[in-house]
Design an enzyme around this catalytic site. Structure first.
Site: not given
Ligand SMILES: NC(=O)c1ccc[n+]([C@@H]2O[C@H](COP(=O)([O-])OP(=O)(O)OC[C@H]3O[C@@H](n4cnc5c(N)ncnc54)[C@H](O)[C@@H]3O)[C@@H](O)[C@H]2O)c1
Length: 439
Positions: A154, A208, A250, A260, A320
């Site tokens: 990641r 993914n 979640l 991605c 992110k």
């Protein structure tokens, strides 16, 4: 067993793979077609923002295990194993574009030694590893085994992930080539999953797609929470404590972005279509995500039905935290909607601002800090939950903005603190907070 390895492509995956393989003792030479990247790397500087990567680059260069070059002959001619980690972006029809993988393979074919092995780390559709094996044979005359070894790191925690991955997937039709790749990774001490080539290719896309499904699922639940008066944060907590469900992925928000999930879900949908299979869940996941990405702009209409002339702040641009990557970032969609609606936009991001500046130039303003970005604004959007952004005191929104209208796409504040602070606060999957002072 220490080996001579080459890496094709020094992006997020190739660079991190190269430095980590050097760190465990292999001699690694990284090749890229971009001169600027290689000249920066040759000075020990990273062209991408990834926590910790520069320290490992410098250390391994000093210890003569890590090299960078734009000369493919130098990179490939002595390598025992060559890893392909070039990009596989989305094509216009949604399929994964194999142009860079094919070009890399042809260059490799011109220089590879006959007893070498090629490993594809790039995310490629089922069947591509076998096709690349044929391509290399056609152009080199050597039957070189191609092993599928998809990557799961990641961005933002890529070094940590490389040393602490949940599994290493090695898909090989040639047992010996698979054994060789397993030996290369032995020092990482991570569980290995051995499969045939096609299953390894599918593992990456299915993983993914599954994670993307969790995100779209909780976003749907969030939308229903807004309608019914439930609180999605509590709902997700209650669901996630069930070990069969798990708490990760979640967090309701503004849809998945990055380099991605968006392209991989579309590529899998296209692959399914090529095999005349209607992958219904996946199509819903993609549709829900497209809708969710417009959520913040739509929510802001609750404050201003017309955005023309309104002054808007966007806090966070990268897809992110802890990365400078803005590919498919929800911030970009929001930015475009705001500009189209005639709003005046100022943005702030601790790291990704220069990447946005190369696209938008002087169409928008760039703030020197998160708090400076709030000054005299009519509405503020929280888009990326960088630590610096999450920790802005709510008091600053109230004192700096013309009207403290906040649309929080990451649920950074509790409803209680929002209610106590005298702001107007819209978040995801939770009820609106309206300050009596302003509304
Ligand atoms: N970024 C991620 O978080 C991530 C995670 C897992 C898997 N992946 C997959 O890994 C692959 C690479 O992704 P990335 O984000 O590192 O891409 P990237 O765009 O950051 O880097 C790709 C690099 O390849 C170089 N390149 C292009 N053609 C080349 C050639 N012929 N020879 C040598 N270098 C060449 C480019 O100049 C660039 O530096 C993709 O398939 C992606 O889906 C990415």
């Amino acid at each position: 067993m220490k080996m001579k390895l080459a890496i094709a492509g020094t992006g997020y995956v190739g660079l991190v793979t190269g430095v980590c393989l050097a760190e465990v003792g292999h001699t690694v030479i990284c090749y890229d077609i971009q001169e600027e990247k290689i000249s920066l790397l040759s000075e020990g500087k990273s062209p991408i923002y990834e926590p910790g990567v520069e320290d490992i680059i410098k250390k391994n260069m000093e210890e003569s295990r890590l090299f960078f070059t734009t000369d493919p002959g130098e990179a490939y001619k002595e390598a025992d194993c060559i890893f392909i980690a070039v990009g596989t972006p989305e094509s216009e029809d949604g399929s994964a574009n194999m142009q860079f993988v094919e070009e890399a393979a042809m260059t490799i074919a011109s220089h590879i030694k006959p007893d070498s092995t090629v490993v594809i780390k790039s995310t490629v559709p089922v069947g591509v590893n076998e096709r690349i094996e044929d391509l290399i044979f056609e152009h080199s005359g050597h039957r070189i085994s191609v092993v599928s070894n998809p990557e799961f790191l990641r961005e933002g925690s890529a070094i940590h992930d490389s040393f602490n991955g949940d599994r290493i997937v090695i898909g090989a039709n040639d047992q010996l080539a698979g054994d060789l790749v397993e030996k290369i990774y032995q020092p990482f001490n991570i569980p290995v999953v051995r499969t045939d080539v096609r299953s390894a290719e599918m593992i990456k896309y299915a993983s993914n797609a599954f994670l993307a499904t969790k995100i779209s699922f909780i976003n749907e639940v969030a939308n229903l929470c807004e309608a019914t008066g439930a609180n999605v944060a509590d709902v997700a907590k209650g669901m996630g404590m069930d070990k069969r469900i798990g708490e990760q992925f979640l967090r309701a928000g503004i849809g998945f972005g990055g380099s991605c999930f968006p392209k991989d879900t579309k590529a899998l949908q296209k692959l399914a279509g090529d095999y005349h299979y209607d992958f219904k869940i996946l199509s819903a996941v993609i549709d829900v995500n497209s809708r969710q990405k417009l959520k913040l702009f739509e929510k802001a209409r609750e404050f201003y039905p017309e955005m023309t002339g309104k002054k808007a702040a966007i806090l966070g641009l990268s897809f992110k935290p802890n990365t400078d990557d803005i590919r498919e970032a929800p911030s970009i969609e929001l930015l475009n909607e705001l500009l189209l609606a005639g709003a005046e936009v100022e943005v702030y991001d601790p790291i990704a601002m220069k990447n946005v500046e190369t696209i938008y130039g002087n169409k928008i303003n760039y703030a020197s800090s998160a708090e400076a970005c709030l000054q005299d604004k009519d509405v503020a959007f929280i888009v990326t939950e960088w630590e610096e952004i999450k920790s802005i005191p709510l008091e600053s929104y109230r004192t700096k903005m013309t009207v403290p209208n906040i649309v929080d796409g990451r649920n950074c504040y509790s409803l209680e603190e929002a209610a106590a602070s005298g702001i107007n606060y819209l978040s995801i999957g939770r009820q609106m907070i309206k300050s009596s002072q302003h509304c």
